[in-house]
Design an enzyme around this catalytic site. Structure first.
Site, short mmCIF file in Angstrom:
data_model
loop_
_atom_site.label_atom_id
_atom_site.label_comp_id
_atom_site.label_asym_id
_atom_site.label_seq_id
_atom_site.Cartn_x
_atom_site.Cartn_y
_atom_site.Cartn_z
N ILE A 68 0.80 -1.21 -0.09
CA ILE A 68 -0.16 0.08 -0.01
C ILE A 68 0.89 1.28 0.07
O ILE A 68 0.52 2.14 -0.58
CB ILE A 68 -1.05 -0.08 1.35
CG1 ILE A 68 -1.85 -1.18 1.05
CG2 ILE A 68 -1.84 1.30 1.31
CD1 ILE A 68 -2.79 -1.46 2.43
N TYR A 93 -0.35 -8.85 15.53
CA TYR A 93 -0.89 -7.89 14.18
C TYR A 93 -2.21 -7.08 14.70
O TYR A 93 -2.32 -6.06 14.52
CB TYR A 93 -1.03 -8.50 12.88
CG TYR A 93 -1.50 -7.43 11.94
CD1 TYR A 93 -0.56 -6.79 11.01
CD2 TYR A 93 -2.55 -7.49 11.38
CE1 TYR A 93 -0.95 -5.72 10.19
CE2 TYR A 93 -3.21 -6.72 10.37
CZ TYR A 93 -2.21 -5.88 9.79
OH TYR A 93 -2.53 -5.00 8.89
#
Length: 337
Positions: free
Chosen positions: A14, A151
């Site tokens: 990204i 995460y």
């Protein structure tokens, strides 16, 4: 006048796709990551597309390195207008199989890296009373899944941290803005170099979107940072709102499906970027895309609708209701949580 942008995690995924879009606007872009080969390839793309690039090799887990990158950015291009926190790492494994130092490392990069980036940006933006910070979040910051406890924990922490900072800025009446973009599953190189103890190749849970879809969401948020958060992808909207409606059903559903859906039958690469980059040496650039191009969407109707608040709220209600109903049918359980 060209916009001055800092992007952490800019060597792939990204972050790299976002750099390309800003380059098309002629922006000055400071590319921050650990992997020199990936950063240099990203810088070359920026220059070709019409932007100006500055490479900064830095580990965002280290505040001193982040500060040095911020200093270099302003020395090269002037005041930072937009700071985008995107750098992260992860570990795919059951919690009790992840070593303490591995868990700490994921937290230091994925959560503390955002804290460090935000601190460096605010240090420079607040005295000028202008600037924008964009956090690249995740649907997993609200709805956790198995095998990614470190995460998910970090992404949950980012949501709380960002909300707190945002309220402080609102209290001051500051013209500095902070917003977050909640992402769906994205086809990035992380699934080839993530630290994994799984027998199969790590995989995003479908539907999968291309990094450019996510990057367009980041740019829109940076252009319109007064909103608290943005959702990219219908799956993000459905996941977040269904979790608010029927969280216990999602627990049961993911307990049954979440292990197989996060890996393919392919063999793992054996690479891990947890403690050192894998795109450091010449020829090791991984690009913006991962290995799931054939099954990834290049567009998101929801992301386009999300730019219009009324249409977005309508879509949210429909998506959440549909997913919650589907989960009840699949689980055959009561909606009580």
């Amino acid at each position: 006048m060209a916009v001055n942008v800092v992007i952490t995690g800019a060597s792939a995924g990204i972050g790299r796709a976002t750099a390309r879009l800003y380059a098309g606007r002629g922006a000055n872009i400071v590319l921050v990551a650990r992997g020199r080969a990936g950063l240099q390839a990203a810088a070359d793309e920026v220059e070709v597309l019409g932007g100006r690039a500055l490479v900064q090799v830095a580990d965002t887990a280290d505040m001193r390195q982040v500060e040095a990158a911020a200093d270099a950015a302003e020395e090269a291009f002037g005041p930072i207008d937009v700071w985008i926190n995107c750098a992260f790492t992860s570990a795919f494994a059951p919690f009790d199989d992840i070593k303490a130092e591995e868990y700490q490392r994921v937290t230091d990069v994925t959560y503390h890296g955002f804290v460090h980036g935000t601190r460096a940006a605010l240090k420079r933006m607040l005295p000028r009373d202008r600037g924008t910070i964009v956090q690249v979040g995740s649907a997993l910051g609200e709805r956790a899944v198995p095998l990614q406890s470190a995460y998910c924990g970090a992404k949950h922490a980012i949501n709380g941290f960002t909300s707190s900072v945002r309220t402080e800025l609102l209290h001051r009446g500051s013209n500095v803005h902070i917003t977050i973009v909640q992402m769906p599953a994205v086809n990035t190189s992380q699934f080839s170099w993530v630290h994994s103890l799984l027998p199969g190749h790590p995989s995003p849970v479908p539907p999968i979107y291309q990094p450019e879809v996510a990057a367009r969401g980041v740019l829109h948020a940076a252009d319109h940072p007064r909103r608290k958060q943005y959702f990219v992808g219908a799956s993000t909207v459905a996941t977040i709102w269904a979790n608010r409606i029927a969280p216990a059903l999602l627990d049961r559903y993911l307990a049954r499906t979440g292990f197989e859906s996060q890996q393919t039958d392919g063999r793992p690469t054996g690479e891990s970027n947890l403690f050192k980059p894998v795109d450091q040496s010449p020829g090791s650039d991984h690009g913006a895309h991962g290995v799931f191009d054939d099954s990834s969407h290049a567009r998101s109707w929801q992301a386009a609708i999300a730019r219009h608040r009324l249409l977005s709220l309508t879509g949210v209600g429909l998506a959440a209701g549909g997913v919650a109903a589907a989960l009840r049918r699949q689980n055959g359980t009561s909606p009580i949580s």
